[in-house]
Design an enzyme around this catalytic site. Structure first.
Site, PDB file in Angstrom:
ATOM      1  N   LEU A  77     -39.594 -19.140   0.283  1.00 26.82           N
ATOM      2  CA  LEU A  77     -38.146 -19.097   0.468  1.00 26.82           C
ATOM      3  C   LEU A  77     -37.621 -17.692   0.744  1.00 26.82           C
ATOM      4  O   LEU A  77     -36.626 -17.525   1.440  1.00 26.82           O
ATOM      5  CB  LEU A  77     -37.447 -19.671  -0.767  1.00 26.82           C
ATOM      6  N   GLU A  95     -44.239  -9.678  -6.874  1.00 24.45           N
ATOM      7  CA  GLU A  95     -45.661  -9.831  -7.217  1.00 24.45           C
ATOM      8  C   GLU A  95     -46.012 -11.271  -7.585  1.00 24.45           C
ATOM      9  O   GLU A  95     -47.103 -11.751  -7.282  1.00 24.45           O
ATOM     10  CB  GLU A  95     -46.051  -8.884  -8.354  1.00 24.45           C
ATOM     11  N   ARG A  96     -45.078 -11.983  -8.234  1.00 30.27           N
ATOM     12  CA  ARG A  96     -45.360 -13.386  -8.569  1.00 30.27           C
ATOM     13  C   ARG A  96     -45.545 -14.214  -7.299  1.00 30.27           C
ATOM     14  O   ARG A  96     -46.423 -15.063  -7.220  1.00 30.27           O
ATOM     15  CB  ARG A  96     -44.228 -13.961  -9.429  1.00 30.27           C
ATOM     16  N   ARG A  97     -44.702 -13.942  -6.300  1.00 26.74           N
ATOM     17  CA  ARG A  97     -44.843 -14.651  -5.026  1.00 26.74           C
ATOM     18  C   ARG A  97     -46.160 -14.308  -4.340  1.00 26.74           C
ATOM     19  O   ARG A  97     -46.817 -15.168  -3.759  1.00 26.74           O
ATOM     20  CB  ARG A  97     -43.658 -14.295  -4.105  1.00 26.74           C
TER      21      ARG A  97
END
Length: 316
Positions: A77, A95-97
């Site tokens: 997204l 970083e999570r993405r």
């Protein structure tokens, strides 16, 4: 909302020239109206280096797996943010993405390139993670400490640059004064930041650890912990003055008025050390702030001499 469940700021987009995998200098839109339509790059994942200023050390594998499934089903997204360092891409935020994209087995990720120096990257990393409820207090405190140490600034300076209250920084950084075993308990979620702050006025590390163990084993609330610490400090005061503490002497001892007790407890939380308030019937008295060594004295001196002094509520 972005992939992490955070609001997307359409006016904060930064883009880059071209769409190849080769690093090119970032170009921010000169027209604010076009800021949200800047082109993004599709970058190979293996060309993006880690953010050296990332305060987060723990990433929930279940959350990463869930986000990976969402990216596979609904695509990404919002692009991650990167910069160019020595001709290579380096992650700024997202970083999570990035981890979820790797987990999903994808080879590329959408990214926007921004010009940013180390100081700005550190600030962006702190701001991004302050908004995450699952970032533990020690990770936040360590990010503050590293920034202040690396950029040789004070808590006031960092508070102004991040547009947050100085007390937020001070309260978290004081937790780092606790023994490592207690910090580990806080990181693991066995005790809360409120429990940890309540232990700060205790000067002896051994006693702090003993009380922390009781907090866990007897499931003390923060208020119960504060009461236990207050009782311990009163006992230490009796020992210093040479009084023999008995049930009878406790009953005879003049009770501390509730508003003085409340202010005394609050000052202990603010300064992170033992504080005593003695007041007479004529509204005169004294405030005693204790310190255990030269380092703690310097901390208190800086805190008391700060341009932005700790804000205390008027009890009563």
């Amino acid at each position: 909302m972005d992939d992490d469940g955070m609001p997307i700021d359409e006016g904060s987009s930064f883009g880059a020239e071209g769409g190849s995998g080769k690093p090119k200098k970032a170009a921010a839109s000169a027209d604010n109206e076009n800021a949200s339509s800047v082109q993004t790059l599709e970058l190979p994942i293996d060309q993006i280096g880690a953010n050296p200023f990332q305060p987060r050390r723990e990433f929930n594998p279940d959350e990463i797996a869930s986000l990976a499934e969402s990216i596979k089903n609904h695509q990404q997204l919002q692009p991650v943010l990167v910069r160019i360092v020595d001709g290579k891409y380096q992650l700024i935020s997202g970083e999570r993405r990035l981890r979820a994209t790797i987990h999903a087995g994808l080879k590329t990720i959408r990214a926007e390139v921004r010009e940013a120096d180390d100081r700005l990257v550190a600030e962006l990393a702190i701001i991004e993670n302050l908004q995450r409820k699952d970032l533990n207090p020690i990770e936040k405190a360590m990010s503050f400490k590293r920034y202040i140490d690396e950029h040789q600034c004070k808590q006031d300076d960092l508070a102004r640059r991040l547009s947050i209250d100085r007390s937020t920084i001070a309260n978290l950084m004081r937790l780092l004064e606790l023994p490592q075993s207690i910090l580990d308990m806080l990181t693991a979620g066995e005790i809360s930041a409120g429990h940890a702050r309540a232990l700060l006025p205790i000067g002896e590390e051994e006693i702090q650890m003993q009380m922390a163990t009781k907090i866990v084993s007897e499931t003390w609330s923060v208020r119960m912990t504060e009461n236990a610490v207050g009782e311990l400090l009163r006992a230490e005061e009796d020992a210093e003055t040479g009084l023999k503490v008995t049930n009878k002497s406790r009953q005879k001892r003049k009770p501390i008025p509730p508003h003085i007790e409340a202010m005394q407890q609050e000052m202990r939380m603010v300064f992170g050390t033992k504080v005593e308030i003695k007041a007479s019937a004529r509204s005169r008295g004294k405030i005693t702030i204790h310190f255990n060594d030269a380092e703690e004295f310097e901390r208190l001196r800086e805190l008391l001499g700060s341009a932005t002094r700790p804000q205390l509520r008027v009890a009563g």
